[in-house]
Motif scaffolding. Sequence first.
Motif, PDB file in Angstrom:
ATOM      1  N   GLU A 177       0.833  -1.204   0.000  1.00  0.00           N
ATOM      2  CA  GLU A 177       0.000   0.000   0.000  1.00  0.00           C
ATOM      3  C   GLU A 177       0.869   1.256   0.000  1.00  0.00           C
ATOM      4  O   GLU A 177       0.604   2.206  -0.748  1.00  0.00           O
ATOM      5  CB  GLU A 177      -0.916  -0.003   1.225  1.00  0.00           C
ATOM      6  N   LEU A 256      -6.428  -0.975   5.080  1.00  0.00           N
ATOM      7  CA  LEU A 256      -6.031  -1.992   4.103  1.00  0.00           C
ATOM      8  C   LEU A 256      -7.219  -2.861   3.700  1.00  0.00           C
ATOM      9  O   LEU A 256      -7.395  -3.174   2.520  1.00  0.00           O
ATOM     10  CB  LEU A 256      -4.916  -2.864   4.680  1.00  0.00           C
ATOM     11  N   ASN A 259      -9.299  -0.897   1.234  1.00  0.00           N
ATOM     12  CA  ASN A 259      -8.651  -0.767  -0.070  1.00  0.00           C
ATOM     13  C   ASN A 259      -8.649  -2.089  -0.832  1.00  0.00           C
ATOM     14  O   ASN A 259      -8.819  -2.118  -2.061  1.00  0.00           O
ATOM     15  CB  ASN A 259      -7.231  -0.246   0.098  1.00  0.00           C
ATOM     16  N   LEU A 276      -2.588  -4.357  -5.494  1.00  0.00           N
ATOM     17  CA  LEU A 276      -3.202  -3.383  -4.589  1.00  0.00           C
ATOM     18  C   LEU A 276      -2.787  -1.969  -4.984  1.00  0.00           C
ATOM     19  O   LEU A 276      -3.531  -1.010  -4.753  1.00  0.00           O
ATOM     20  CB  LEU A 276      -2.786  -3.683  -3.145  1.00  0.00           C
TER      21      LEU A 276
END
Length: 286
Positions: A177, A256, A259, A276
Amino acid sequence: MDVGFIGLGRMGRAMAANLVEAGHTVRVWNRSAGPEIEGATRVASAAEAFRGDAAITMLADDAALRAVIVEGGLLDAPERPAVHVGMSTVSVALSRDLAAIHARAGVGYVAAPVFGRPDAAAAGALNIVAAGPESEIGRVQPLLDAMGAKTWRFGDAPERANAVKLAGNFMIVSAIEAMGEAAAFAEGHGVAGADLLEMLTATLFASPVYKNYGGLIAAKRYEPPGFTLRLGLKDVRLALAAAEEAQVPMPFASVLRDNLLDALAHRAGDIDLAGLATVAARRSGR
């Protein structure tokens, strides 16, 4: 040793092959047809694999492991292994339950999840996180040595190994991320994200996770997946559940999770976990 191996996904097939290569007698079973493992004996049922000196499971999630081992009645079968080595990434709660269930059945239980992608599994270079009675870990150590570069021991409570695995996976997803957001930020200022990641992963962040996933992000190489976004979401959810049980706040884990859900909502669940980074890129208009 006489070993049964249950679960021949991307990781399991390589791990089972390494056991064969090390000279162990290996029986394999998969819920679907699965690949052939040269030198291993394919058996028709999980019960035929769940016997011998040790049985190893490498299944996708809690539901699969519970369905095969507990609901499948393997611990009540006439023939059972001396030790069950659970190598799947599962919840802390399930690992604790399995330890108790195995103790009642008189079968040893060791939790031994792994760090490493399929290429590391094929090379026998996994880092294995093991917890359980020392005598049981010692009994299966030759098997762990055939599959991994090093076994890290974390005490006699099996669920501790699963807590370590979930903590590590949380850190991996956090790193991805961070790289995705940093690359999107750099590109917003006219700097190629790939150039930024090449420099940073060769200097300040020159560690395997940053270098390997940074390379995938830089190249936008998300297929074929080594570990999918869908599985990453599963692991973050498991970490959050274990955190709530222990009353440990993990605010970034919640970010997280959201997302990763964003990625799945955009039909990206089956690409590599490095994908991601596409969420930050899309939100920035790139």
